[in-house]
Design an enzyme around this catalytic site. Structure first.
Site, mmCIF file in Angstrom:
data_model
loop_
_atom_site.group_PDB
_atom_site.id
_atom_site.type_symbol
_atom_site.label_atom_id
_atom_site.label_comp_id
_atom_site.label_asym_id
_atom_site.label_seq_id
_atom_site.Cartn_x
_atom_site.Cartn_y
_atom_site.Cartn_z
ATOM 1 N N THR A 130 -7.396 -3.003 -5.244
ATOM 2 C CA THR A 130 -7.653 -2.391 -6.546
ATOM 3 C C THR A 130 -6.944 -3.164 -7.662
ATOM 4 O OG1 THR A 130 -7.628 -0.266 -5.385
ATOM 5 C CG2 THR A 130 -7.628 -0.185 -7.789
ATOM 6 N N ARG B 262 -1.612 -7.070 -2.370
ATOM 7 C CA ARG B 262 -0.355 -6.382 -2.075
ATOM 8 C C ARG B 262 -0.095 -6.367 -0.582
ATOM 9 N NH1 ARG B 262 -0.377 -1.369 -6.408
ATOM 10 N NH2 ARG B 262 -0.915 -2.716 -8.149
ATOM 11 N N HIS C 146 3.583 0.737 -8.344
ATOM 12 C CA HIS C 146 4.311 1.952 -7.990
ATOM 13 C C HIS C 146 4.796 1.940 -6.546
ATOM 14 C CE1 HIS C 146 0.193 2.281 -6.756
ATOM 15 N NE2 HIS C 146 0.546 3.199 -5.888
ATOM 16 N N LYS D 80 -1.075 -10.792 -8.840
ATOM 17 C CA LYS D 80 -2.424 -10.704 -9.388
ATOM 18 C C LYS D 80 -2.602 -11.669 -10.545
ATOM 19 C CE LYS D 80 -2.049 -6.823 -12.593
ATOM 20 N NZ LYS D 80 -2.835 -5.734 -13.161
ATOM 21 N N ASP E 60 6.210 3.557 -14.120
ATOM 22 C CA ASP E 60 6.256 3.062 -12.741
ATOM 23 C C ASP E 60 6.873 1.664 -12.645
ATOM 24 O OD1 ASP E 60 4.183 1.628 -13.882
ATOM 25 O OD2 ASP E 60 3.033 1.525 -12.027
ATOM 26 N N ASP F 272 5.904 -1.425 -12.583
ATOM 27 C CA ASP F 272 5.545 -2.521 -13.495
ATOM 28 C C ASP F 272 5.229 -2.021 -14.903
ATOM 29 O OD1 ASP F 272 3.230 -1.268 -12.579
ATOM 30 O OD2 ASP F 272 2.012 -3.070 -12.832
ATOM 31 N N GLU G 35 -7.068 6.729 -16.363
ATOM 32 C CA GLU G 35 -7.286 7.023 -14.954
ATOM 33 C C GLU G 35 -6.425 8.216 -14.565
ATOM 34 O OE1 GLU G 35 -8.284 3.638 -12.177
ATOM 35 O OE2 GLU G 35 -6.547 2.854 -13.223
ATOM 36 N N GLU G 36 -6.914 8.967 -13.598
ATOM 37 C CA GLU G 36 -6.183 10.149 -13.136
ATOM 38 C C GLU G 36 -4.832 9.791 -12.523
ATOM 39 O OE1 GLU G 36 -5.631 10.304 -9.708
ATOM 40 O OE2 GLU G 36 -6.753 8.419 -9.572
ATOM 41 N N SER G 37 -4.663 8.522 -12.145
ATOM 42 C CA SER G 37 -3.446 8.079 -11.468
ATOM 43 C C SER G 37 -2.327 7.754 -12.457
ATOM 44 C CB SER G 37 -3.771 6.857 -10.625
ATOM 45 O OG SER G 37 -4.412 5.873 -11.429
ATOM 46 N N ARG H 298 -7.678 9.453 -0.422
ATOM 47 C CA ARG H 298 -7.450 10.233 -1.642
ATOM 48 C C ARG H 298 -8.601 11.231 -1.789
ATOM 49 N NH1 ARG H 298 -3.259 7.397 -3.478
ATOM 50 N NH2 ARG H 298 -3.386 5.180 -3.939
HETATM 51 C C1 VG1 Z 1 -4.352 3.225 -7.428
HETATM 52 C C2 VG1 Z 1 -4.919 4.211 -8.426
HETATM 53 C C3 VG1 Z 1 -5.749 3.482 -9.459
HETATM 54 C C4 VG1 Z 1 -4.896 2.397 -10.122
HETATM 55 C C5 VG1 Z 1 -4.321 1.487 -9.060
HETATM 56 C C6 VG1 Z 1 -3.373 0.465 -9.635
HETATM 57 O O1 VG1 Z 1 -5.404 2.587 -6.741
HETATM 58 O O2 VG1 Z 1 -5.683 5.187 -7.780
HETATM 59 O O3 VG1 Z 1 -6.223 4.403 -10.396
HETATM 60 O O4 VG1 Z 1 -5.676 1.638 -11.007
HETATM 61 O O5 VG1 Z 1 -3.588 2.250 -8.106
HETATM 62 O O6 VG1 Z 1 -2.333 1.084 -10.331
HETATM 63 P P1 VG1 Z 1 -5.857 3.027 -5.261
HETATM 64 O O7 VG1 Z 1 -6.912 2.037 -4.877
HETATM 65 O O8 VG1 Z 1 -4.642 2.979 -4.401
HETATM 66 O O9 VG1 Z 1 -6.377 4.412 -5.391
HETATM 67 V V1 VG1 Z 1 -0.822 0.347 -10.402
HETATM 68 O O10 VG1 Z 1 0.081 1.177 -11.509
HETATM 69 O O11 VG1 Z 1 -0.397 0.498 -8.744
HETATM 70 O O12 VG1 Z 1 -1.162 -1.244 -10.756
HETATM 71 CO CO CO Z 2 1.635 0.066 -12.110
#
Ligand code: VG1
Ligand code: CO
Length: 542
Positions: free
Chosen positions: A17, A21, A113, A125, A276, A278, A362-364, A495
């Site tokens: 995403t 990582r 995070h 990235k 978080d 970063d 985003e909800e996250s 999720r």
């Molecule tokens: C998660 C979140 C997504 C966010 C991504 C990167 O991805 O759900 O909304 O864009 O982390 O955020 P995933 O594929 O684990 O659901 V960050 O702050 O980790 O760069």
């Molecule tokens: Co982040």
């Protein structure tokens, strides 16, 4: 000085995403980081003599990879690198530097995070010249290069001093070490009414910002305490540590529970926030009220015009598909566009570049705007503060008034972490296979209106991204969404996103989990979560 070193491909370097990582020991394998960095360069064209930005969130292994990246940039023909002092640049700050200095692009070292340390996570990235995460077309090209790589180029230049601000020559390339905070602070000052914020703090407004020992510490100190005059101690855990003090730098109700407890306590400050690893995520908690990230996007969009940077209004709002529909109601009222994208900030870039969206979320816990091409934790905090100052109301008043005006989208995400990959895949495969037969059936007395696997048709470049999450929509607008995380580093994370819209004002103060109880049970009936994962309950509820 330039060396070409033979290497063998690693077959697991597929970006997720948000970049690649993996656990630190994976990255420490011979040439693992070099292979990925070279593959980034091999997938790009036309950077000879141009500038590359390099920075990271300061986590364990950051400094080592920064040195590798500098030497490789020199050997591959970049003319200059700009690197944050000490190897530090928050993700939004890196995006800003890329844009402000019109550089070719940037490499950001972060696993966001995810926890850090010798046995925890690391990530790399690439962000393009617009400051945003590489789009899928580019990450696919990078992945293809990683599978075929046979050598990489590096320069024998020894360790470059990245701790002293200034410019040095290394391997025929210029290395400029920059203050990681200054450009970003200046940008924030151009967007928000700093005078009003200074007056707010002067009037006795109290806030708590928890940097979680991650990258936003220096940014929060400088902006909140030095420039805005918030009392010393407003920023807490502000020294970035390679292992984030042993904690998950994930600003949610589990990992920032101490902040939540404080904000719900008798002597709570007026406003609480966290960010978080970063610096691109935000957690917003008013005195006595937690603001769901999906609600926060909607509320910021509805009030953004109160901040100088957005006084002309918004052109549109974009949200990821699993994010609640609260923002849609705001867009409707404002008469502006609303766009639903797959999860991950890379999908917002085109909409922002085309001027179709001004605010994205985003909800996250990710919120941002067209000021950079990443989500931006401190930006969201400052916009909230600007709204609070302009309206002269508490966060709780703003939230409850918003619900009264637009209705409330009860929303929660249930994560099942580190599930065996095969079992998680089986759940998704089974669900996918029965999508066609779900519409028209009822679960727990709720009728399913439609069910599909979300596909995104980018309105700007017409690209199509398929299989971005399974949605089950009920009559009346409630829904459950299922997808597998693309940022985890061990096993699979399922999720489950649950949402119900409640227009009735007298029902806006229910407990979220109770308000969603039927849907939560229905999600298990539909997908067999417990039987597939072997888990009785989620690992994290947000
Ligand atoms: C998660 C979140 C997504 C966010 C991504 C990167 O991805 O759900 O909304 O864009 O982390 O955020 P995933 O594929 O684990 O659901 V960050 O702050 O980790 O760069
Ligand atoms: Co982040």
């Amino acid at each position: 000085m330039i060396q070409t070193i033979a290497t063998k491909p690693y077959l697991d370097q597929k970006p997720g995403t948000s970049g690649l990582r993996k656990k630190v020991p994976v990255f420490q394998q011979e040439h693992y980081a070099e292979n990925f960095i070279q593959s980034i360069f091999d997938a790009l064209d036309g950077f000879k003599g141009k500038t590359l930005v390099i920075g990271g969130d300061g986590r364990f292994y950051n400094r080592e990879v920064i040195q590798k990246a500098i030497a490789m940039a020199a050997a591959n023909g970049f003319g200059k690198v700009m690197v944050g002092q000490g190897g530090i640049l928050s993700t939004p700050a890196a995006s800003n530097v890329i844009r402000k200095y019109k550089t070719f692009g940037g490499i950001i070292l972060s696993a966001s995070h995810n926890p850090g340390g010798p046995h925890e996570d690391f990530g790399i990235k690439y962000n393009a010249g617009n400051g945003g995460p590489a789009p899928e077309k580019l990450t696919d090209a990078i992945f293809a290069k990683t599978k075929a790589i046979s050598s990489f180029k590096t320069a024998d230049i020894g360790a470059v001093d990245i701790d002293t601000i200034g410019t040095v020559e290394a391997g025929g390339m210029t290395v400029e070490v920059i203050d990681p905070v200054a450009d970003y602070a200046e940008l924030m000052e151009s967007l928000f009414d700093f005078d009003a914020l200074r007056a707010l703090f002067k009037s006795g407004f109290r806030m708590r910002f928890d940097a979680m020992h991650a990258v936003t510490g220096p940014y929060a100190k400088e902006i909140l305490e030095n420039r805005l005059g918030a009392p010393k101690g407003t920023a807490r855990n502000f020294i970035p540590l390679p292992d984030f003090g042993g904690h998950h730098p994930d600003p949610n109700l589990v990992h920032a529970k101490h902040l939540y407890d404080e904000m719900m306590g008798p002597d709570a400050p007026d406003f609480g926030a966290a960010s978080d690893g970063d610096g691109d995520r935000n957690l917003i908690i008013g005195k006595g009220i937690f603001v769901t990230p999906s609600d926060s996007v909607a509320m910021l969009a509805a009030n953004a015009h109160l901040a100088p940077g957005y006084k002309a209004g918004l052109t549109g709002i974009a949200r990821s598909m699993p994010t609640s529909g609260a923002a849609d109601r705001v867009a409707e009222k404002l008469g502006i566009g609303i766009y639903e994208t797959p999860t991950g900030w890379k999908f917002f870039g085109n909409l922002l570049d085309a001027g179709m969206a001004t605010i994205c979320g985003e909800e996250s816990a990710g919120t941002g705007s067209n000021h950079v091409r990443e989500k931006d934790g401190l930006w969201a905090v400052l916009l909230w503060l600007n709204v609070l100052a302009a309206r002269g109301e508490s966060a709780k008043q703003i939230v409850t008034e918003h619900w009264a005006a637009y209705g409330r989208n009860y929303y929660s995400r249930h994560d099942y972490e580190e599930v065996e990959t095969d079992r998680a895949n089986a759940l998704i495969d089974e669900l996918r296979a029965k999508l066609g037969s779900l519409p028209g059936t009822s679960v727990r007395g709720m009728k399913i209106a439609s069910a599909d696997d979300f596909a995104y048709h980018d309105p700007v470049d017409s690209s199509i991204s398929e299989n971005q999450g399974i949605r089950v929509l009920f009559e009346g607008g409630s829904r459950v969404v299922f997808r597998l995380s693309g940022t985890g580093t061990s096993g699979a994370t399922l999720r489950v996103y649950i949402e119900r819209y409640e227009p009735d004002k007298s029902r806006h103060d229910l407990d979220t989990q109770e308000a969603l109880a039927d849907l939560i049970a229905a999600a298990d009936d539909i997908a067999g979560i417990k039987s597939h994962t072997g888990r009785a309950k989620p690992s994290v509820i947000t």
